[in-house]
Design a protein around this motif. Structure first.
Motif, mmCIF file in Angstrom:
data_model
loop_
_atom_site.group_PDB
_atom_site.id
_atom_site.type_symbol
_atom_site.label_atom_id
_atom_site.label_comp_id
_atom_site.label_asym_id
_atom_site.label_seq_id
_atom_site.Cartn_x
_atom_site.Cartn_y
_atom_site.Cartn_z
ATOM 1 N N LEU A 4 0.821 -1.213 0.000
ATOM 2 C CA LEU A 4 0.000 0.000 0.000
ATOM 3 C C LEU A 4 0.851 1.258 0.000
ATOM 4 O O LEU A 4 0.497 2.242 -0.649
ATOM 5 C CB LEU A 4 -0.947 0.002 1.198
ATOM 6 C CG LEU A 4 -2.098 -0.991 1.128
ATOM 7 C CD1 LEU A 4 -2.959 -0.893 2.378
ATOM 8 C CD2 LEU A 4 -2.943 -0.751 -0.107
ATOM 9 N N ARG A 5 1.991 1.233 0.702
ATOM 10 C CA ARG A 5 2.817 2.453 0.740
ATOM 11 C C ARG A 5 3.340 2.807 -0.648
ATOM 12 O O ARG A 5 3.476 3.972 -0.986
ATOM 13 C CB ARG A 5 3.939 2.324 1.758
ATOM 14 C CG ARG A 5 5.053 1.398 1.385
ATOM 15 C CD ARG A 5 6.211 1.459 2.389
ATOM 16 N NE ARG A 5 7.277 0.620 1.937
ATOM 17 C CZ ARG A 5 7.498 -0.615 2.353
ATOM 18 N NH1 ARG A 5 6.706 -1.151 3.266
ATOM 19 N NH2 ARG A 5 8.497 -1.313 1.881
ATOM 20 N N GLU A 6 3.601 1.795 -1.487
ATOM 21 C CA GLU A 6 4.059 2.062 -2.854
ATOM 22 C C GLU A 6 2.928 2.611 -3.713
ATOM 23 O O GLU A 6 3.114 3.559 -4.481
ATOM 24 C CB GLU A 6 4.651 0.807 -3.476
ATOM 25 C CG GLU A 6 5.963 0.395 -2.833
ATOM 26 C CD GLU A 6 6.526 -0.903 -3.385
ATOM 27 O OE1 GLU A 6 5.836 -1.572 -4.200
ATOM 28 O OE2 GLU A 6 7.644 -1.258 -2.987
ATOM 29 N N GLU A 7 1.751 2.028 -3.591
ATOM 30 C CA GLU A 7 0.592 2.510 -4.352
ATOM 31 C C GLU A 7 0.237 3.932 -3.918
ATOM 32 O O GLU A 7 -0.038 4.786 -4.756
ATOM 33 C CB GLU A 7 -0.613 1.580 -4.180
ATOM 34 C CG GLU A 7 -0.396 0.168 -4.689
ATOM 35 C CD GLU A 7 -0.108 0.070 -6.174
ATOM 36 O OE1 GLU A 7 -0.529 0.961 -6.940
ATOM 37 O OE2 GLU A 7 0.541 -0.903 -6.579
ATOM 38 N N LEU A 8 0.263 4.190 -2.608
ATOM 39 C CA LEU A 8 -0.034 5.524 -2.100
ATOM 40 C C LEU A 8 0.987 6.530 -2.625
ATOM 41 O O LEU A 8 0.614 7.619 -3.077
ATOM 42 C CB LEU A 8 -0.036 5.530 -0.568
ATOM 43 C CG LEU A 8 -0.243 6.889 0.086
ATOM 44 C CD1 LEU A 8 -1.598 7.474 -0.283
ATOM 45 C CD2 LEU A 8 -0.091 6.782 1.588
ATOM 46 N N GLY A 9 2.237 6.176 -2.584
ATOM 47 C CA GLY A 9 3.275 7.070 -3.091
ATOM 48 C C GLY A 9 3.070 7.405 -4.554
ATOM 49 O O GLY A 9 3.218 8.568 -4.964
ATOM 50 N N ASP A 10 2.720 6.394 -5.345
ATOM 51 C CA ASP A 10 2.470 6.626 -6.774
ATOM 52 C C ASP A 10 1.291 7.574 -6.988
ATOM 53 O O ASP A 10 1.340 8.468 -7.842
ATOM 54 C CB ASP A 10 2.202 5.306 -7.503
ATOM 55 C CG ASP A 10 3.434 4.437 -7.656
ATOM 56 O OD1 ASP A 10 4.562 4.943 -7.462
ATOM 57 O OD2 ASP A 10 3.268 3.240 -7.975
ATOM 58 N N VAL A 11 0.229 7.383 -6.218
ATOM 59 C CA VAL A 11 -0.956 8.237 -6.353
ATOM 60 C C VAL A 11 -0.609 9.680 -5.983
ATOM 61 O O VAL A 11 -0.974 10.616 -6.702
ATOM 62 C CB VAL A 11 -2.120 7.712 -5.478
ATOM 63 C CG1 VAL A 11 -3.250 8.731 -5.391
ATOM 64 C CG2 VAL A 11 -2.641 6.386 -6.037
ATOM 65 N N ARG A 13 2.382 11.162 -5.949
ATOM 66 C CA ARG A 13 3.310 11.729 -6.936
ATOM 67 C C ARG A 13 2.582 12.081 -8.228
ATOM 68 O O ARG A 13 2.775 13.152 -8.795
ATOM 69 C CB ARG A 13 4.460 10.767 -7.212
ATOM 70 C CG ARG A 13 5.500 11.338 -8.189
ATOM 71 C CD ARG A 13 6.674 10.409 -8.442
ATOM 72 N NE ARG A 13 6.252 9.063 -8.762
ATOM 73 C CZ ARG A 13 6.419 7.995 -7.953
ATOM 74 N NH1 ARG A 13 7.005 8.116 -6.793
ATOM 75 N NH2 ARG A 13 5.991 6.817 -8.325
ATOM 76 N N ASP A 14 1.725 11.165 -8.705
ATOM 77 C CA ASP A 14 0.979 11.424 -9.947
ATOM 78 C C ASP A 14 0.089 12.658 -9.802
ATOM 79 O O ASP A 14 -0.006 13.471 -10.725
ATOM 80 C CB ASP A 14 0.138 10.210 -10.340
ATOM 81 C CG ASP A 14 0.978 9.029 -10.823
ATOM 82 O OD1 ASP A 14 2.201 9.200 -11.033
ATOM 83 O OD2 ASP A 14 0.404 7.933 -10.974
ATOM 84 N N ARG A 21 3.133 20.762 -9.792
ATOM 85 C CA ARG A 21 3.696 21.294 -8.556
ATOM 86 C C ARG A 21 4.958 20.542 -8.166
ATOM 87 O O ARG A 21 5.176 19.414 -8.579
ATOM 88 C CB ARG A 21 2.644 21.243 -7.460
ATOM 89 C CG ARG A 21 1.467 22.138 -7.890
ATOM 90 C CD ARG A 21 0.294 22.063 -7.010
ATOM 91 N NE ARG A 21 0.572 22.650 -5.712
ATOM 92 C CZ ARG A 21 -0.248 22.491 -4.679
ATOM 93 N NH1 ARG A 21 -1.342 21.785 -4.805
ATOM 94 N NH2 ARG A 21 0.038 23.048 -3.532
ATOM 95 N N THR A 22 5.766 21.180 -7.355
ATOM 96 C CA THR A 22 7.045 20.590 -6.947
ATOM 97 C C THR A 22 6.934 19.951 -5.572
ATOM 98 O O THR A 22 6.030 20.263 -4.784
ATOM 99 C CB THR A 22 8.142 21.673 -6.883
ATOM 100 O OG1 THR A 22 7.806 22.617 -5.855
ATOM 101 C CG2 THR A 22 8.306 22.379 -8.225
ATOM 102 N N LEU A 23 7.888 19.066 -5.290
ATOM 103 C CA LEU A 23 7.995 18.494 -3.957
ATOM 104 C C LEU A 23 8.153 19.601 -2.923
ATOM 105 O O LEU A 23 7.552 19.553 -1.845
ATOM 106 C CB LEU A 23 9.201 17.553 -3.873
ATOM 107 C CG LEU A 23 9.010 16.113 -4.308
ATOM 108 C CD1 LEU A 23 10.351 15.406 -4.415
ATOM 109 C CD2 LEU A 23 8.099 15.371 -3.352
ATOM 110 N N SER A 38 9.517 12.982 -0.241
ATOM 111 C CA SER A 38 10.090 12.230 -1.362
ATOM 112 C C SER A 38 10.104 10.738 -1.056
ATOM 113 O O SER A 38 9.783 9.913 -1.914
ATOM 114 C CB SER A 38 11.508 12.736 -1.646
ATOM 115 O OG SER A 38 12.101 11.981 -2.677
ATOM 116 N N GLU A 39 10.456 10.371 0.170
ATOM 117 C CA GLU A 39 10.464 8.951 0.554
ATOM 118 C C GLU A 39 9.061 8.362 0.541
ATOM 119 O O GLU A 39 8.864 7.202 0.153
ATOM 120 C CB GLU A 39 11.096 8.779 1.933
ATOM 121 C CG GLU A 39 12.592 9.010 1.938
ATOM 122 C CD GLU A 39 13.194 8.933 3.314
ATOM 123 O OE1 GLU A 39 14.274 8.312 3.435
ATOM 124 O OE2 GLU A 39 12.597 9.468 4.276
#
Length: 99
Positions: A4-11, A13-14, A21-23, A38-39
């Motif tokens: 889930l943490r990978e899917e959440l990160g992708d959502v 970031r997308d 917008r920037t980080l 970023s992590e």
């Protein structure tokens, strides 16, 4: 395996990229360090519910929308990696052979 943490990160970031917008912008608005955000986006760190709420607010997105997208992506990933199973006749069924 779906994380889930990978899917959440992708959502996240997308969504950020779709808004152009920037980080740095999101991290400042969400009051989270740029490195930690970023992590999270890379799926390396778990976001607490409070931090996720802050990031969603910074993105101008309801958390429910973000979590729905995470669930949909996880579902697609699970379906793509699920083994294919074929039905097997039970012993009580008549099995007809073409031989």
């Amino acid at each position: 395996m779906v994380l889930l943490r990978e899917e959440l990160g992708d959502v996240l970031r997308d969504a950020r990229r779709a808004q152009g917008r920037t980080l740095r912008d999101i991290s400042a608005r969400a009051s989270v360090s740029l490195g930690y955000l970023s992590e999270i986006e890379r799926g390396e760190k778990e976001a607490s519910s409070e931090l996720l709420a802050s990031i969603c607010t910074a993105l101008g997105m309801p958390m429910s929308l973000v979590l729905t997208e995470v669930a949909q992506r996880a579902d697609r990933a699970e379906r793509a990696s699920a083994p294919v199973t074929l039905p097997v006749a039970s012993r009580s069924e008549d099995v007809v052979s073409a031989a």
